[in-house]
Write an enzyme that holds these catalytic residues in place. Sequence first.
Site, PDB file in Angstrom:
ATOM      1  N   ALA A 154       0.807  -1.226   0.000  1.00 58.62           N
ATOM      2  CA  ALA A 154       0.000   0.000   0.000  1.00 58.62           C
ATOM      3  C   ALA A 154       0.836   1.270   0.000  1.00 58.62           C
ATOM      4  O   ALA A 154       0.307   2.358  -0.262  1.00 58.62           O
ATOM      5  CB  ALA A 154      -0.953   0.004   1.194  1.00 58.62           C
ATOM      6  N   GLY A 175      -0.603   0.918  -5.049  1.00 56.18           N
ATOM      7  CA  GLY A 175      -1.258   0.607  -3.782  1.00 56.18           C
ATOM      8  C   GLY A 175      -1.808   1.829  -3.085  1.00 56.18           C
ATOM      9  O   GLY A 175      -2.941   1.827  -2.599  1.00 56.18           O
ATOM     10  N   SER A 201       0.991  -7.977 -14.507  1.00 51.02           N
ATOM     11  CA  SER A 201       1.746  -7.111 -15.414  1.00 51.02           C
ATOM     12  C   SER A 201       1.539  -7.563 -16.850  1.00 51.02           C
ATOM     13  O   SER A 201       1.266  -8.748 -17.116  1.00 51.02           O
ATOM     14  CB  SER A 201       3.233  -7.167 -15.085  1.00 51.02           C
ATOM     15  OG  SER A 201       4.018  -6.588 -16.111  1.00 51.02           O
ATOM     16  N   TYR A 255      10.682 -11.775 -13.622  1.00 58.94           N
ATOM     17  CA  TYR A 255       9.483 -10.977 -13.358  1.00 58.94           C
ATOM     18  C   TYR A 255       8.322 -11.453 -14.232  1.00 58.94           C
ATOM     19  O   TYR A 255       7.194 -11.627 -13.748  1.00 58.94           O
ATOM     20  CB  TYR A 255       9.787  -9.512 -13.625  1.00 58.94           C
ATOM     21  CG  TYR A 255       8.659  -8.545 -13.330  1.00 58.94           C
ATOM     22  CD1 TYR A 255       8.240  -8.325 -12.030  1.00 58.94           C
ATOM     23  CD2 TYR A 255       8.016  -7.858 -14.360  1.00 58.94           C
ATOM     24  CE1 TYR A 255       7.215  -7.435 -11.752  1.00 58.94           C
ATOM     25  CE2 TYR A 255       6.992  -6.970 -14.100  1.00 58.94           C
ATOM     26  CZ  TYR A 255       6.586  -6.762 -12.793  1.00 58.94           C
ATOM     27  OH  TYR A 255       5.570  -5.884 -12.531  1.00 58.94           O
TER      28      TYR A 255
END
Length: 238
Positions: free
Chosen positions: A9, A14, A133, A146
Amino acid sequence: MKYALITGASGGIGSSTALSLAEEGWNLYLHYHSNEEAMRELLHKIEKHGVEAIPIRANLALPQEVGNVVNNIFQLDTIIYCSGNSSWGLFQDQTEDEMDYMINVHVKSPLLLVQKLLPKLIERNGNIVMVSSIWGQIGGACEVIYSTVKGAQLAFVKSLSKELALSGVRINAIAPGAVDTSMMDIFSEGDLKALEEEIPMGRLAQADEIADSIQFLISPKASYITGQTLSINGGWHT
């Protein structure tokens, strides 16, 4: 009263999501790891909305710390998993420690977190959004690890949605393209300019645009959407 857990967050997506939900009256569990200053700033901004905001500190690169989050959750309507960052470089140069970090933050910890909190979500017909993503969809050179872990998140969403549908719990993902957050700091101004020229809309996404999409997916307007990935990329690589 609605309660959302947002992991990561203190990051760009976030924090934008937290503010967006606070404006709509959501009470928030706000997970962060090390960026205390950003969390203090976020809590200050949320104060004016009159909602409850509970900061929870945990290092999700260590799956054993998932319990630090779970033990602070009481009522829960949604999980928004924003934690993690990218890993840039040739695959042959990546270390095993880097692999472990990426797998833990993006795959093992979210799976454990969702597993442990599912009873609370089922009780309230809740929902989950995984922030994946574009690279999880199409793969990216120099971001192999990733791309791999983000692809795993999408497979998790597709599979778990089939198990949870009759329980009244929805799970979806979003797949942002290039977003104007601190994750882009590794690129030079020239690199960013070239990137913008590749994107049909001619610019990076803003974090609040991603937050708006998350807000839609957890809303009643998305009540018949589960197991899906919403691409938010300005037409890039479509």
